[in-house]
Scaffold this motif. Structure first.
Motif, PDB file in Angstrom:
ATOM      1  N   ASP A 177     130.513  50.869 -63.137  1.00 36.95           N
ATOM      2  CA  ASP A 177     130.427  51.999 -61.946  1.00 36.95           C
ATOM      3  C   ASP A 177     129.098  51.247 -61.356  1.00 36.95           C
ATOM      4  OD1 ASP A 177     130.009  53.784 -60.344  1.00 36.95           O
ATOM      5  OD2 ASP A 177     129.511  55.397 -61.694  1.00 36.95           O
ATOM      6  N   MET A 178     129.148  51.072 -59.946  1.00 37.49           N
ATOM      7  CA  MET A 178     128.215  50.351 -59.275  1.00 37.49           C
ATOM      8  C   MET A 178     127.003  51.134 -59.196  1.00 37.49           C
ATOM      9  SD  MET A 178     128.743  47.329 -58.188  1.00 37.49           S
ATOM     10  CE  MET A 178     128.051  46.870 -56.782  1.00 37.49           C
ATOM     11  N   SER A 179     127.182  52.548 -59.226  1.00 35.03           N
ATOM     12  CA  SER A 179     126.018  53.258 -58.861  1.00 35.03           C
ATOM     13  C   SER A 179     125.018  53.429 -60.202  1.00 35.03           C
ATOM     14  CB  SER A 179     126.654  54.709 -58.894  1.00 35.03           C
ATOM     15  OG  SER A 179     127.224  55.378 -60.110  1.00 35.03           O
ATOM     16  N   THR A 180     125.398  52.960 -61.334  1.00 36.69           N
ATOM     17  CA  THR A 180     124.700  52.575 -62.671  1.00 36.69           C
ATOM     18  C   THR A 180     123.648  51.320 -62.510  1.00 36.69           C
ATOM     19  OG1 THR A 180     126.548  51.736 -63.847  1.00 36.69           O
ATOM     20  CG2 THR A 180     126.298  54.223 -63.885  1.00 36.69           C
ATOM     21  N   LEU A 181     124.152  50.481 -61.589  1.00 36.50           N
ATOM     22  CA  LEU A 181     123.475  49.345 -61.636  1.00 36.50           C
ATOM     23  C   LEU A 181     122.242  49.405 -60.914  1.00 36.50           C
ATOM     24  CD1 LEU A 181     126.272  46.990 -60.751  1.00 36.50           C
ATOM     25  CD2 LEU A 181     125.267  47.279 -62.869  1.00 36.50           C
ATOM     26  N   GLU A 182     121.112  48.400 -61.159  1.00 37.45           N
ATOM     27  CA  GLU A 182     119.912  48.610 -60.665  1.00 37.45           C
ATOM     28  C   GLU A 182     119.993  47.531 -59.196  1.00 37.45           C
ATOM     29  OE1 GLU A 182     117.343  49.912 -61.596  1.00 37.45           O
ATOM     30  OE2 GLU A 182     118.261  50.786 -63.310  1.00 37.45           O
ATOM     31  N   GLU A 183     118.953  47.757 -58.177  1.00 39.31           N
ATOM     32  CA  GLU A 183     119.290  47.570 -56.986  1.00 39.31           C
ATOM     33  C   GLU A 183     119.523  45.866 -56.811  1.00 39.31           C
ATOM     34  OE1 GLU A 183     119.799  46.977 -53.199  1.00 39.31           O
ATOM     35  OE2 GLU A 183     119.576  48.998 -54.109  1.00 39.31           O
ATOM     36  N   PRO A 184     118.831  44.781 -57.826  1.00 39.17           N
ATOM     37  CA  PRO A 184     119.305  43.176 -57.761  1.00 39.17           C
ATOM     38  C   PRO A 184     120.523  43.163 -57.815  1.00 39.17           C
ATOM     39  CG  PRO A 184     117.345  43.673 -59.075  1.00 39.17           C
ATOM     40  CD  PRO A 184     117.750  45.029 -58.677  1.00 39.17           C
ATOM     41  N   LEU A 185     121.241  43.814 -58.713  1.00 33.43           N
ATOM     42  CA  LEU A 185     122.704  43.713 -59.072  1.00 33.43           C
ATOM     43  C   LEU A 185     123.624  44.249 -58.114  1.00 33.43           C
ATOM     44  CD1 LEU A 185     122.754  44.339 -62.989  1.00 33.43           C
ATOM     45  CD2 LEU A 185     122.428  41.978 -61.769  1.00 33.43           C
ATOM     46  N   LYS A 186     123.284  45.377 -57.584  1.00 30.56           N
ATOM     47  CA  LYS A 186     124.007  46.028 -56.443  1.00 30.56           C
ATOM     48  C   LYS A 186     123.947  45.166 -55.123  1.00 30.56           C
ATOM     49  CE  LYS A 186     123.222  50.778 -57.428  1.00 30.56           C
ATOM     50  NZ  LYS A 186     122.759  52.198 -57.008  1.00 30.56           N
TER      51      LYS A 186
END
Length: 232
Positions: A177-186
């Motif tokens: 789920d993209m919403s669970t990733l931190e900003e660098p990974l997003k």
């Protein structure tokens, strides 16, 4: 106390005055007003100067913490491999740009703060994620804390470089789920799906290796990371 008399047009009025001192005139209040105005203006200038200094102080470390480190090493056939790593000491990030012989660049992000590695191959529509292990921390440590202060280019020797291959199985059914990733990974995988992977001994005879990414570190270690999809 000395009595003073003030003459008006029709009568004399009794007033009090200080002993031997002249009555205070309204003009004596102007120096005090000018003092407070000057003090307020000075304080305002100090606040503005501190604000500008703080803004520059906050924005400067971000630009100064980024450093590009280039790593050159011959591959097993003798062809020189050029790759670069962007080191962000402030955020504990190391981003590798790996260019293949076909002049296509893949990206590998080491997020040391959150203990994750994200692979973004150039010829895929997905990113692949796995948790960092101790060997991963050891490999990027020289880039993040030591080598960036000394040099920005490493030329590794082919005879002294240790090479190893790692196999990662892609868990296709467990999309992140993209919403669970931190900003660098997003930011890295904003236009792609993200899948978890796990380390494995090998794909086995019934599975084929889908693609590989070669990463070389200043510690004379080159790792060929090969991916294959696990059965559903």
């Amino acid at each position: 106390m000395v009595r003073c008399w003030k003459r008006s047009e029709n009568s004399l009025e009794e007033a009090q005055c200080t002993d031997g001192g002249p009555a205070a005139s309204p003009q004596s209040h102007f120096p005090h007003k000018a003092f407070w105005v000057s003090l307020s203006a000075s304080l305002l200038l100090v606040v503005i100067a501190l604000g500008l200094t703080g803004h520059l102080g906050l924005s400067r470390p971000r630009s100064q913490s980024l450093q590009i480190v280039r790593i050159t090493v011959p591959d097993q056939t003798g062809v020189v491999i050029n790759q670069s790593a962007v080191v962000d000491q402030q955020n504990d990030l190391v981003t590798f740009s790996v260019t293949s012989q076909a002049n296509q660049t893949s990206t590998v992000l080491f997020d040391i703060k959150h203990g994750l590695i994200c692979y973004k191959p150039v010829d895929q529509d997905s990113c692949f994620l796995r948790k960092m292990e101790q060997s991963d921390y050891d490999n990027v440590h020289s880039l993040l804390h030591e080598s960036t202060h000394k040099q920005s280019q490493f030329q590794l020797s082919g005879n002294e470089t240790r090479r190893q291959t790692e196999f990662l199985g892609v868990l296709a059914a467990s999309q992140v789920d993209m919403s669970t990733l931190e900003e660098p990974l997003k930011a890295l995988c904003q236009d792609r799906s993200v899948h978890w992977t796990r380390r494995a001994k090998g794909p086995g005879k019934q599975r084929l290796v889908y693609f590989c990414i070669d990463i070389c570190f200043p510690s004379n270690i080159c790792v060929s990371v090969c991916f294959y999809y696990l059965p559903e």
